[in-house]
Design a protein around this motif. Structure first.
Motif, PDB file in Angstrom:
ATOM      1  N   ASP A 123       9.413  49.743  24.132  1.00 29.46           N
ATOM      2  CA  ASP A 123       8.808  50.396  22.953  1.00 29.46           C
ATOM      3  C   ASP A 123       7.504  49.653  22.655  1.00 29.46           C
ATOM      4  OD1 ASP A 123       8.058  51.141  20.354  1.00 29.46           O
ATOM      5  OD2 ASP A 123       9.872  50.382  19.394  1.00 29.46           O
ATOM      6  N   PRO A 124       6.379  50.135  23.270  1.00 33.48           N
ATOM      7  CA  PRO A 124       5.106  49.437  23.009  1.00 33.48           C
ATOM      8  C   PRO A 124       4.495  49.908  21.690  1.00 33.48           C
ATOM      9  CG  PRO A 124       4.917  50.993  24.863  1.00 33.48           C
ATOM     10  CD  PRO A 124       6.229  51.266  24.191  1.00 33.48           C
ATOM     11  N   ILE A 190      10.160  54.399  28.826  1.00 35.91           N
ATOM     12  CA  ILE A 190       9.129  53.861  27.936  1.00 35.91           C
ATOM     13  C   ILE A 190       8.988  54.880  26.816  1.00 35.91           C
ATOM     14  CG2 ILE A 190       6.690  53.220  27.712  1.00 35.91           C
ATOM     15  CD1 ILE A 190       6.752  52.433  30.686  1.00 35.91           C
ATOM     16  N   VAL A 191       9.166  54.411  25.596  1.00 32.58           N
ATOM     17  CA  VAL A 191       9.221  55.317  24.443  1.00 32.58           C
ATOM     18  C   VAL A 191       8.187  54.827  23.436  1.00 32.58           C
ATOM     19  CG1 VAL A 191      10.763  56.411  22.772  1.00 32.58           C
ATOM     20  CG2 VAL A 191      11.717  55.403  24.856  1.00 32.58           C
ATOM     21  N   CYS A 192       7.163  55.638  23.199  1.00 35.95           N
ATOM     22  CA  CYS A 192       6.022  55.105  22.457  1.00 35.95           C
ATOM     23  C   CYS A 192       5.457  56.099  21.441  1.00 35.95           C
ATOM     24  CB  CYS A 192       4.926  54.733  23.469  1.00 35.95           C
ATOM     25  SG  CYS A 192       3.473  53.984  22.708  1.00 35.95           S
ATOM     26  N   ASN A 193       5.175  55.584  20.270  1.00 38.10           N
ATOM     27  CA  ASN A 193       4.479  56.347  19.227  1.00 38.10           C
ATOM     28  C   ASN A 193       3.174  55.602  18.957  1.00 38.10           C
ATOM     29  OD1 ASN A 193       3.662  57.816  16.984  1.00 38.10           O
ATOM     30  ND2 ASN A 193       5.080  56.783  15.582  1.00 38.10           N
ATOM     31  N   PRO A 194       2.123  55.905  19.749  1.00 44.99           N
ATOM     32  CA  PRO A 194       0.891  55.108  19.609  1.00 44.99           C
ATOM     33  C   PRO A 194       0.043  55.596  18.433  1.00 44.99           C
ATOM     34  CG  PRO A 194       0.574  56.783  21.284  1.00 44.99           C
ATOM     35  CD  PRO A 194       1.999  56.944  20.782  1.00 44.99           C
ATOM     36  N   PRO A 195      -0.971  54.835  18.039  1.00 45.12           N
ATOM     37  CA  PRO A 195      -1.913  55.341  17.034  1.00 45.12           C
ATOM     38  C   PRO A 195      -2.576  56.597  17.608  1.00 45.12           C
ATOM     39  CG  PRO A 195      -2.239  52.981  17.456  1.00 45.12           C
ATOM     40  CD  PRO A 195      -1.322  53.486  18.523  1.00 45.12           C
ATOM     41  N   GLY A 244      11.721  57.537  32.743  1.00 47.17           N
ATOM     42  CA  GLY A 244      11.041  58.578  31.973  1.00 47.17           C
ATOM     43  C   GLY A 244      10.088  57.993  30.937  1.00 47.17           C
ATOM     44  N   LEU A 245       8.998  58.741  30.708  1.00 45.05           N
ATOM     45  CA  LEU A 245       8.013  58.355  29.692  1.00 45.05           C
ATOM     46  C   LEU A 245       8.127  59.331  28.524  1.00 45.05           C
ATOM     47  CD1 LEU A 245       5.457  56.762  28.780  1.00 45.05           C
ATOM     48  CD2 LEU A 245       4.098  58.411  30.088  1.00 45.05           C
ATOM     49  N   PHE A 246       8.252  58.795  27.314  1.00 45.27           N
ATOM     50  CA  PHE A 246       8.412  59.629  26.102  1.00 45.27           C
ATOM     51  C   PHE A 246       7.331  59.230  25.102  1.00 45.27           C
ATOM     52  CE2 PHE A 246      12.462  61.538  27.097  1.00 45.27           C
ATOM     53  CZ  PHE A 246      12.899  60.712  28.129  1.00 45.27           C
ATOM     54  N   LEU A 247       6.467  60.202  24.756  1.00 51.72           N
ATOM     55  CA  LEU A 247       5.341  59.909  23.877  1.00 51.72           C
ATOM     56  C   LEU A 247       5.349  60.816  22.666  1.00 51.72           C
ATOM     57  CD1 LEU A 247       2.517  59.779  26.598  1.00 51.72           C
ATOM     58  CD2 LEU A 247       3.598  57.822  25.463  1.00 51.72           C
ATOM     59  N   GLU A 248       5.236  60.221  21.476  1.00 51.32           N
ATOM     60  CA  GLU A 248       4.997  61.060  20.300  1.00 51.32           C
ATOM     61  C   GLU A 248       3.513  61.419  20.287  1.00 51.32           C
ATOM     62  OE1 GLU A 248       6.742  59.946  16.547  1.00 51.32           O
ATOM     63  OE2 GLU A 248       5.020  60.771  15.444  1.00 51.32           O
ATOM     64  N   VAL A 249       3.199  62.652  19.842  1.00 49.32           N
ATOM     65  CA  VAL A 249       1.791  63.067  19.776  1.00 49.32           C
ATOM     66  C   VAL A 249       1.499  63.638  18.396  1.00 49.32           C
ATOM     67  CG1 VAL A 249       1.651  63.538  22.248  1.00 49.32           C
ATOM     68  CG2 VAL A 249       2.238  65.406  20.679  1.00 49.32           C
TER      69      VAL A 249
END
Ligand SMILES: C[S@@+](CC[C@H](N)C(=O)[O-])C[C@H]1O[C@@H](n2cnc3c(N)ncnc32)[C@H](O)[C@@H]1O
Length: 292
Positions: A123-124, A190-195, A244-249
């Protein structure tokens, strides 16, 4: 100076009235959350004590909280707590208040991981730790690494993991995105909610967000996609063969982010999932088979 005794129920009514006059949503609920925090009791316990007379000191603390709320500060920063999935997390001004939309991201990752015995998850940009700690708690065998560039945020995540009894299954690393991970670091997800807010849009955000939430957690660069560009190809090097790669957008970003994953040539089965308001909110893909 307080010149009369205040019944708990009357104070709730007073605060709800102030909030209603400012057209704040769920004014009564907000008043209850602030009063229970001011008194150090659970919200539901307020209902057993409506007739209780509060001390002047208790009234002062509560009114201080109400004033801060009327000045725009989110309830969660005032109480220092935010609910996320099954967790009650501590939040400070160093971390984003975890959002209900992000619960969908976690749901998608948990469903992907459900058959894996002891998955490793990254979780980066962990902020409060909402994503990583939820995964560690809801899929107990998971081993979760969380990173954040802000050491203050990482400290909040660490104390939340302790509070949620997940510390023994988690690792905390401070630094820029994937840089501090070192080699080899292979993850099942990899599960990420980036700026992801465009820099130029920051000034026009609701004041509750703009004036209180950390801009480091919001600023996604000129077009809001800076982090997705930095994540798309490098993340594939950190994933297991079937990872798997999981990204919030952000709203309106799903097509661009799916495009970035496609163009990288590193993913297959790219999908977009919508949140409860039917806004495309999560972009995910599996590491392409046959990659080195
Ligand atoms: C949108 S917030 C998400 C926080 C949390 N994961 C959540 O969903 O509530 C993004 C987080 O990324 C962190 N961040 C910003 N730039 C970063 C970078 N270059 N490397 C690592 N983390 C970064 C911020 O400090 C912030 O905590």
């Amino acid at each position: 100076m307080i010149d009369r005794s205040w019944k708990l129920l009357d104070l709730l009514g007073e605060a709800s009235g102030f909030f209603a006059s400012r057209e704040l949503e769920n004014g009564r609920l907000q008043a209850e959350l602030l009063l229970s925090a001011a008194l150090g009791i659970r919200r539901l316990d307020l209902y057993l004590q409506f007739d209780k007379l509060l001390t002047p000191a208790e009234v002062e603390v509560f009114r201080g909280f109400v004033r801060r709320r009327l000045e725009g500060e989110p309830v969660q920063y005032i109480t220092g707590e935010a609910a996320f999935r099954l967790l009650e997390l501590a939040v400070t001004e160093s971390v984003l208040i975890p959002r209900p939309e992000t619960e969908i991201l976690v749901e998608a990752a948990l469903s992907f991981l459900s058959e894996r015995a002891e998955p490793r998850v990254l979780d980066p940009g962990c902020g409060s730790g909402a994503i990583g700690i939820s995964i560690a708690c809801e899929h107990e065998p998971a081993r979760v690494t969380v990173t954040d560039i802000d050491p203050h945020a990482l400290r909040v995540a660490h104390s939340n993991a302790e509070r949620c009894h997940a510390l023994d299954r988690m690792r905390f690393i401070c630094g820029d995105l994937f840089e501090p991970l070192g080699e080899p670091a292979r993850f099942d997800a990899i599960v990420c909610n980036p700026p992801y807010v465009r820099t130029a849009d920051l000034a026009g955000l609701d004041e509750e967000v703009r004036d209180f939430e950390p801009h480091l957690a919001l600023d996604g660069g000129e077009d809001g996609l800076a982090f997705y560009r930095r994540i798309a190809a490098p993340a594939s090097l950190l994933l297991e063969a079937d990872g798997g790669l999981f990204l919030e957008v952000g709203g309106g970003q799903a097509d661009s982010v799916s495009g970035l994953l496609e163009q990288s040539g590193k993913y297959e089965g790219i999908e977009v999932l919508a949140d409860l308001a039917s806004v495309p909110r999560v972009v995910c893909g599996r590491r392409r088979t046959g990659l080195e």
